[in-house]
Design a protein around this motif. Sequence first.
Motif, PDB file in Angstrom:
ATOM      1  N   ARG A 260       1.559   3.686   2.250  1.00 35.09           N
ATOM      2  CA  ARG A 260       2.800   3.034   1.789  1.00 35.09           C
ATOM      3  C   ARG A 260       3.936   4.045   1.672  1.00 35.09           C
ATOM      4  O   ARG A 260       5.103   3.731   1.942  1.00 35.09           O
ATOM      5  N   ALA A 261       3.602   5.257   1.243  1.00 33.71           N
ATOM      6  CA  ALA A 261       4.640   6.291   1.118  1.00 33.71           C
ATOM      7  C   ALA A 261       5.271   6.603   2.466  1.00 33.71           C
ATOM      8  O   ALA A 261       6.404   7.093   2.542  1.00 33.71           O
ATOM      9  N   LYS A 262       4.536   6.297   3.537  1.00 39.48           N
ATOM     10  CA  LYS A 262       5.081   6.510   4.885  1.00 39.48           C
ATOM     11  C   LYS A 262       5.694   5.227   5.444  1.00 39.48           C
ATOM     12  O   LYS A 262       6.009   5.166   6.636  1.00 39.48           O
ATOM     13  N   GLY A 263       5.816   4.217   4.604  1.00 39.43           N
ATOM     14  CA  GLY A 263       6.512   3.004   5.014  1.00 39.43           C
ATOM     15  C   GLY A 263       5.642   1.843   5.425  1.00 39.43           C
ATOM     16  O   GLY A 263       6.132   0.776   5.806  1.00 39.43           O
ATOM     17  N   VAL A 264       4.333   2.000   5.375  1.00 36.74           N
ATOM     18  CA  VAL A 264       3.440   0.919   5.782  1.00 36.74           C
ATOM     19  C   VAL A 264       3.559  -0.255   4.808  1.00 36.74           C
ATOM     20  O   VAL A 264       3.624  -0.064   3.590  1.00 36.74           O
ATOM     21  N   GLN A 265       3.609  -1.450   5.353  1.00 39.10           N
ATOM     22  CA  GLN A 265       3.623  -2.663   4.525  1.00 39.10           C
ATOM     23  C   GLN A 265       2.240  -3.301   4.547  1.00 39.10           C
ATOM     24  O   GLN A 265       1.629  -3.415   5.599  1.00 39.10           O
ATOM     25  N   LEU A 266       1.795  -3.708   3.371  1.00 37.31           N
ATOM     26  CA  LEU A 266       0.503  -4.390   3.293  1.00 37.31           C
ATOM     27  C   LEU A 266       0.722  -5.828   2.860  1.00 37.31           C
ATOM     28  O   LEU A 266       1.446  -6.091   1.894  1.00 37.31           O
ATOM     29  N   ARG A 267       0.093  -6.744   3.568  1.00 41.20           N
ATOM     30  CA  ARG A 267       0.123  -8.149   3.161  1.00 41.20           C
ATOM     31  C   ARG A 267      -1.301  -8.593   2.875  1.00 41.20           C
ATOM     32  O   ARG A 267      -2.108  -8.755   3.799  1.00 41.20           O
ATOM     33  N   ALA A 268      -1.609  -8.743   1.605  1.00 41.05           N
ATOM     34  CA  ALA A 268      -2.934  -9.197   1.204  1.00 41.05           C
ATOM     35  C   ALA A 268      -2.978 -10.717   1.242  1.00 41.05           C
ATOM     36  O   ALA A 268      -1.936 -11.384   1.294  1.00 41.05           O
ATOM     37  N   ASN A 269      -4.186 -11.246   1.229  1.00 38.08           N
ATOM     38  CA  ASN A 269      -4.389 -12.703   1.277  1.00 38.08           C
ATOM     39  C   ASN A 269      -3.671 -13.330   2.474  1.00 38.08           C
ATOM     40  O   ASN A 269      -3.125 -14.423   2.388  1.00 38.08           O
ATOM     41  N   ALA A 270      -3.660 -12.612   3.558  1.00 38.81           N
ATOM     42  CA  ALA A 270      -3.023 -13.069   4.804  1.00 38.81           C
ATOM     43  C   ALA A 270      -4.108 -13.132   5.880  1.00 38.81           C
ATOM     44  O   ALA A 270      -4.577 -12.093   6.361  1.00 38.81           O
ATOM     45  N   VAL A 271      -4.481 -14.347   6.233  1.00 35.97           N
ATOM     46  CA  VAL A 271      -5.575 -14.546   7.187  1.00 35.97           C
ATOM     47  C   VAL A 271      -5.012 -14.689   8.589  1.00 35.97           C
ATOM     48  O   VAL A 271      -4.268 -15.635   8.866  1.00 35.97           O
TER      49      VAL A 271
END
Lengths: 141, 525
Positions: free
Chosen positions: B225-236
């Motif tokens: 995340r510190a490098k800009g990655v976005q995480l989307r949880a509960n996303a099938v």
Amino acid sequence: MSNPLTLLLDTLLPGDAARWPAAGAQGLAPRMQDQARDLPGGNAALRAVLDHLPDDFAARDQMAREAVLRGIETALPHAFDTVVTAAYNAYYTDPAIRDVVAARTGFANHPPQPQGFELPPFDAARLAQVRARPPLWRPER
Amino acid sequence: MTETADIAIVGAGAAGLAFAFAVAEPGLKVVVLEAGGFVDQRQAPSLSADWELALQGAFNANPNIRKAPADYPVDDSQSAIRPAIFSAVGGSTIRWGAHFPRMRPSDFRRRSLDNVAADWPLSYGDLEPWYDLNDRMMGVSGLAGDPANPPRTERPCPPLPMCPATERLAAGFDRLGWHWWPSDAAILSRARDDRAGCNNCGPCGVGCPRHARASADIAYLDAARAKGVQLRANAVVTGLSFSSGGHAVTGLRYVDRHGSQQLSCGAVVLAGNALGNARLLGGALDHPRFGRGLMLHPTAIVTGIFDDALQSWRGPFAASIVSQEFCETDPARGFTGGFQLQALRGQGPLTTALGGYGLRLPWGEAHAAAFEDRFGRTLSLTVTCDDLPEEANRIALHDTDRDRHGLHVPRMIYRTGENSQRMLDFGIDRAREALHAAGARRIDVNPLTRNAGFHLMGTARMSADATQGVTDPYGRVYGIDCLSIVDASVFVTAAAVNPTPTLQAIALRAGDAMRKGRAQDKIPA
């Protein structure tokens, strides 16, 4: 007179007179029902096993009751397995039984965390014999 | 309006988050989609007295039993081994024992050395710097100098402690003149940053409230995340989008709490395991090797019961010592490849009663004595076998059954091959020998652990030759542009060791190559 579930529990987990309480006498019937409910098909399994108990189950001694249950285990293996799991779940998560486990085995009757357990640091001198061996891995050709 | 991203990664487990970390750079939009949610390990079940119940429910390894909202059904009716996977941010590392061995150089050269399977299109040396980086990221405890493995850098943390049970076992190995070594473990033996050191509580498999035991989320998510990655949880993710003609992936479709979404992207990277890949690619990828050659780690568990009260519940259950005496091929044994003997400590009271690694303790009058006979007095050895890729062992899709998102239910089709069976038989005898040498009074054998489908390897094997492999050495899928696979599906051989360090090293290497390739508009050959 005990109810069928209590008798069932006492037959599955009779304990022993000196140290381990019987599960039914320990009052674990409601807890076992809760555990059965949480298992897939648990309620139906418990009903099926109870339905197979003969009317005179209470009048029989432990050995005769075990014989009855072995017959049910053979006839309804999956349901019976679920009931045994529910019984063990209720028994071994009961605080009083955990006290007995602790007294009999040295087990610390507290959750694994946050205390954990102390162990001495690894002693690298233990590896002297292994270190003396030649390489055991194959290089790439 | 359709959202766009440069790179979409499917799966936030060991491989997906490592890849995300490696590929990310400023200006690059990297989105990780994870079907599961967050697991707050600070509130792990091990803080509760009835923690063992969690192993039957929310932390059950089998998705068909667990049936959490993020789980999809798996048809295992034609498999000798059941699936053991976990859907969450962190993937199956939420549920693991963190035993962390590397493959060995020969594992990458089985065709050249043993005339079986195929050689990998990369070597141990190619992966070594990525193994090292991954060890630092995950936080590995261990000891350099193991004669059963190539020399390696000092481990980030000293080895985890022995306990009376593993001391016995080590002495037994010494008596036999066999190799043993403290296993590399993705568990901190001392504190680092905001992670505490391990306090030997035991049940790593229900999450670690101290964050001593690594999982992919703990090790990689903040850094990514510190490098800009976005995480989307509960996303099938429910499907991929293709260019006309189907020769390139152009994006994906997913479902989250807001409904159906589309993401247009420059590259899609699959990191959700062989079952998940089959769900998304079945029908779209017609490479003859895709889905075939499934390798597992057929595992026997041999348990020694000792007279002494060893209190063997103390210490990480799966990370202590290993013997790699039998890892390399010796034709005189009657099989090719080898196996690892990995020590497993004793379990909690309830799990012991339910059978632990073997049969449930008897109910009735014999129960109390049987419990006292075993609880805290057992130590087990896994016989973890190097499986061979056999075409009949595969992941396929169910013809008619679909999950709640309309995706075909994956089928695990697996039988233990002849070579693996001979290895299991030989290994069980060696495990008996070791436990007897350690002083065990009695030995119980579970000849094949049914719930051991945690390492799903080989169904999208990599190769430098497009006819022989589904992906190239960087995980790029042959015949479909802009699509990569970076999980254990790309393995060419299984080795006798747990795959996570290797699959993470592969993911880091592939992510780094993709980042550099985008910068230079080419990926290194």
